[in-house]
Design a protein around this motif. Structure first.
Motif, PDB file in Angstrom:
ATOM      1  N   THR A 133       9.743   9.084  -3.156  1.00  0.00           N
ATOM      2  CA  THR A 133      10.966   8.679  -2.449  1.00  0.00           C
ATOM      3  C   THR A 133      10.803   8.672  -0.936  1.00  0.00           C
ATOM      4  O   THR A 133      11.691   8.195  -0.234  1.00  0.00           O
ATOM      5  CB  THR A 133      12.149   9.603  -2.800  1.00  0.00           C
ATOM      6  OG1 THR A 133      11.903  10.919  -2.278  1.00  0.00           O
ATOM      7  CG2 THR A 133      12.374   9.659  -4.301  1.00  0.00           C
ATOM      8  N   TYR A 134       9.703   9.221  -0.435  1.00  0.00           N
ATOM      9  CA  TYR A 134       9.490   9.276   1.022  1.00  0.00           C
ATOM     10  C   TYR A 134       9.328   7.873   1.589  1.00  0.00           C
ATOM     11  O   TYR A 134       8.548   7.071   1.083  1.00  0.00           O
ATOM     12  CB  TYR A 134       8.266  10.128   1.353  1.00  0.00           C
ATOM     13  CG  TYR A 134       7.884  10.063   2.814  1.00  0.00           C
ATOM     14  CD1 TYR A 134       8.737  10.549   3.794  1.00  0.00           C
ATOM     15  CD2 TYR A 134       6.678   9.487   3.218  1.00  0.00           C
ATOM     16  CE1 TYR A 134       8.398  10.487   5.123  1.00  0.00           C
ATOM     17  CE2 TYR A 134       6.332   9.423   4.548  1.00  0.00           C
ATOM     18  CZ  TYR A 134       7.195   9.923   5.500  1.00  0.00           C
ATOM     19  OH  TYR A 134       6.866   9.852   6.822  1.00  0.00           O
ATOM     20  N   ARG A 135      10.078   7.597   2.636  1.00  0.00           N
ATOM     21  CA  ARG A 135      10.011   6.314   3.345  1.00  0.00           C
ATOM     22  C   ARG A 135       9.709   6.594   4.816  1.00  0.00           C
ATOM     23  O   ARG A 135      10.570   7.090   5.544  1.00  0.00           O
ATOM     24  CB  ARG A 135      11.333   5.552   3.244  1.00  0.00           C
ATOM     25  CG  ARG A 135      11.804   5.248   1.833  1.00  0.00           C
ATOM     26  CD  ARG A 135      10.895   4.217   1.163  1.00  0.00           C
ATOM     27  NE  ARG A 135      11.310   3.942  -0.198  1.00  0.00           N
ATOM     28  CZ  ARG A 135      10.756   4.471  -1.277  1.00  0.00           C
ATOM     29  NH1 ARG A 135       9.763   5.330  -1.161  1.00  0.00           N
ATOM     30  NH2 ARG A 135      11.185   4.170  -2.483  1.00  0.00           N
ATOM     31  N   PRO A 136       8.474   6.303   5.267  1.00  0.00           N
ATOM     32  CA  PRO A 136       8.091   6.602   6.650  1.00  0.00           C
ATOM     33  C   PRO A 136       9.029   5.988   7.691  1.00  0.00           C
ATOM     34  O   PRO A 136       9.234   6.572   8.753  1.00  0.00           O
ATOM     35  CB  PRO A 136       6.680   5.998   6.767  1.00  0.00           C
ATOM     36  CG  PRO A 136       6.174   5.918   5.364  1.00  0.00           C
ATOM     37  CD  PRO A 136       7.378   5.700   4.501  1.00  0.00           C
ATOM     38  N   ALA A 137       9.622   4.864   7.399  1.00  0.00           N
ATOM     39  CA  ALA A 137      10.511   4.212   8.365  1.00  0.00           C
ATOM     40  C   ALA A 137      11.784   5.022   8.618  1.00  0.00           C
ATOM     41  O   ALA A 137      12.439   4.839   9.643  1.00  0.00           O
ATOM     42  CB  ALA A 137      10.887   2.809   7.874  1.00  0.00           C
ATOM     43  N   LEU A 138      12.118   5.920   7.702  1.00  0.00           N
ATOM     44  CA  LEU A 138      13.339   6.704   7.847  1.00  0.00           C
ATOM     45  C   LEU A 138      13.127   8.026   8.566  1.00  0.00           C
ATOM     46  O   LEU A 138      14.096   8.723   8.865  1.00  0.00           O
ATOM     47  CB  LEU A 138      13.962   6.961   6.475  1.00  0.00           C
ATOM     48  CG  LEU A 138      14.405   5.718   5.716  1.00  0.00           C
ATOM     49  CD1 LEU A 138      14.965   6.110   4.355  1.00  0.00           C
ATOM     50  CD2 LEU A 138      15.428   4.932   6.517  1.00  0.00           C
ATOM     51  N   GLY A 139      11.901   8.411   8.814  1.00  0.00           N
ATOM     52  CA  GLY A 139      11.652   9.659   9.530  1.00  0.00           C
ATOM     53  C   GLY A 139      10.286  10.225   9.201  1.00  0.00           C
ATOM     54  O   GLY A 139       9.544   9.687   8.379  1.00  0.00           O
ATOM     55  N   ALA A 149      18.547  13.433  10.937  1.00  0.00           N
ATOM     56  CA  ALA A 149      19.404  12.429  10.312  1.00  0.00           C
ATOM     57  C   ALA A 149      18.768  11.920   9.026  1.00  0.00           C
ATOM     58  O   ALA A 149      19.438  11.793   7.994  1.00  0.00           O
ATOM     59  CB  ALA A 149      19.662  11.275  11.284  1.00  0.00           C
ATOM     60  N   ALA A 150      17.476  11.645   9.069  1.00  0.00           N
ATOM     61  CA  ALA A 150      16.780  11.166   7.867  1.00  0.00           C
ATOM     62  C   ALA A 150      16.787  12.232   6.774  1.00  0.00           C
ATOM     63  O   ALA A 150      16.991  11.917   5.602  1.00  0.00           O
ATOM     64  CB  ALA A 150      15.343  10.772   8.215  1.00  0.00           C
ATOM     65  N   ALA A 151      16.575  13.496   7.144  1.00  0.00           N
ATOM     66  CA  ALA A 151      16.572  14.576   6.153  1.00  0.00           C
ATOM     67  C   ALA A 151      17.934  14.712   5.477  1.00  0.00           C
ATOM     68  O   ALA A 151      18.016  15.070   4.300  1.00  0.00           O
ATOM     69  CB  ALA A 151      16.182  15.899   6.809  1.00  0.00           C
ATOM     70  N   PRO A 201       0.855  -1.190   0.000  1.00  0.00           N
ATOM     71  CA  PRO A 201       0.000   0.000   0.000  1.00  0.00           C
ATOM     72  C   PRO A 201       0.891   1.240   0.000  1.00  0.00           C
ATOM     73  O   PRO A 201       1.897   1.285   0.689  1.00  0.00           O
ATOM     74  CB  PRO A 201      -0.794  -0.125   1.306  1.00  0.00           C
ATOM     75  CG  PRO A 201      -0.014  -1.051   2.161  1.00  0.00           C
ATOM     76  CD  PRO A 201       0.776  -1.941   1.246  1.00  0.00           C
ATOM     77  N   GLU A 202       0.538   2.235  -0.798  1.00  0.00           N
ATOM     78  CA  GLU A 202       1.380   3.416  -0.863  1.00  0.00           C
ATOM     79  C   GLU A 202       1.003   4.404   0.240  1.00  0.00           C
ATOM     80  O   GLU A 202      -0.137   4.456   0.682  1.00  0.00           O
ATOM     81  CB  GLU A 202       1.300   4.072  -2.235  1.00  0.00           C
ATOM     82  CG  GLU A 202      -0.015   4.731  -2.561  1.00  0.00           C
ATOM     83  CD  GLU A 202      -0.002   5.358  -3.935  1.00  0.00           C
ATOM     84  OE1 GLU A 202       1.039   5.370  -4.603  1.00  0.00           O
ATOM     85  OE2 GLU A 202      -1.063   5.841  -4.342  1.00  0.00           O
ATOM     86  N   SER A 203       2.005   5.165   0.670  1.00  0.00           N
ATOM     87  CA  SER A 203       1.751   6.161   1.706  1.00  0.00           C
ATOM     88  C   SER A 203       0.957   7.314   1.093  1.00  0.00           C
ATOM     89  O   SER A 203       0.910   7.485  -0.113  1.00  0.00           O
ATOM     90  CB  SER A 203       3.081   6.682   2.267  1.00  0.00           C
ATOM     91  OG  SER A 203       3.715   7.513   1.318  1.00  0.00           O
ATOM     92  N   GLY A 204       0.343   8.116   1.953  1.00  0.00           N
ATOM     93  CA  GLY A 204      -0.407   9.277   1.484  1.00  0.00           C
ATOM     94  C   GLY A 204       0.479  10.241   0.724  1.00  0.00           C
ATOM     95  O   GLY A 204       0.045  10.865  -0.240  1.00  0.00           O
ATOM     96  N   LEU A 205       1.722  10.350   1.132  1.00  0.00           N
ATOM     97  CA  LEU A 205       2.638  11.270   0.477  1.00  0.00           C
ATOM     98  C   LEU A 205       2.950  10.809  -0.947  1.00  0.00           C
ATOM     99  O   LEU A 205       3.102  11.628  -1.849  1.00  0.00           O
ATOM    100  CB  LEU A 205       3.926  11.407   1.290  1.00  0.00           C
ATOM    101  CG  LEU A 205       4.926  12.439   0.806  1.00  0.00           C
ATOM    102  CD1 LEU A 205       4.273  13.809   0.682  1.00  0.00           C
ATOM    103  CD2 LEU A 205       6.101  12.510   1.735  1.00  0.00           C
TER     104      LEU A 205
END
Length: 190
Positions: free
Chosen positions: A60-66, A153-155, A4-8
């Motif tokens: 490219t946004y990955r919720p697990a990274l921040g 750090a994620a940014a 499932p894709e994130s809202g972003l």
């Protein structure tokens, strides 16, 4: 079975998702940019460019990274840095080009108010200019923009441990260079 894709991730394809994302984050992005530039026209342009970059890179946004905000500040930081590089190149080659972008008086007044409101943050940002880029970026994102160490750090695409080391170095350098450190620089969120 597809993930499932994130809202972003929908922001790049769905105008309604983009509008909701824009409304949710326009104030943070506008403040972020206003702390880094003085000209209201440039602030307006860069704020718009940040959201254009979001459309292209939302996937490219990955919720697990921040957090979403941490990712967004990373995008905004890249847009602002690209603008600073562009201006530096332009001034080396042809000098500053005169002229103004078209904004009405209300837009200019609103952006001037925003820039004035962020003057304390901009002074801190300018004081940090003497720090090495990696160290400065961490303290900006944490102390000026309010991200946690993990989000910063994620940014920046580094590990949280590296961010903590850079933050320690930055605090030490800032304490040495500023006579009175604002309370916001004393401690950070984890």
């Amino acid at each position: 079975m597809a993930k499932p894709e994130s809202g972003l991730a929908r922001v790049g394809r769905d105008p309604a998702a983009l509008e909701e994302f824009y409304r949710r984050h326009i104030q943070e992005v506008s403040r972020f940019v206003a702390r880094r530039v003085r000209d209201p026209h440039t602030a307006a342009d860069l704020t718009a460019e940040v959201f254009m970059a979001v459309i292209d890179s939302a996937h490219t946004y990955r919720p697990a990274l921040g957090s979403e905000l941490g990712w967004l500040y990373g995008v905004a930081r890249n847009v602002v840095a690209a603008e600073h590089r562009r201006v530096a190149r332009e001034s080396q080659v042809v000098g500053r080009i005169a002229g103004q972008r078209l904004l009405d008086a209300v837009d200019i007044a609103r952006l001037e108010e925003r820039i004035d409101a962020e003057s304390a943050g901009r002074r801190i940002y300018e004081a940090l200019a003497e720090l090495p880029e990696g160290v400065r970026a961490v303290i900006e994102l944490i102390m000026v923009d309010g991200l946690t160490v993990t989000e910063a750090a994620a940014a920046l695409g580094i590990r949280p441990v590296a961010a903590r080391v850079r933050l320690h170095r930055a605090r030490k350098a800032v304490r040495a260079s500023l006579p009175a450190i604002p309370a916001t620089l004393a401690y950070s969120k984890e």
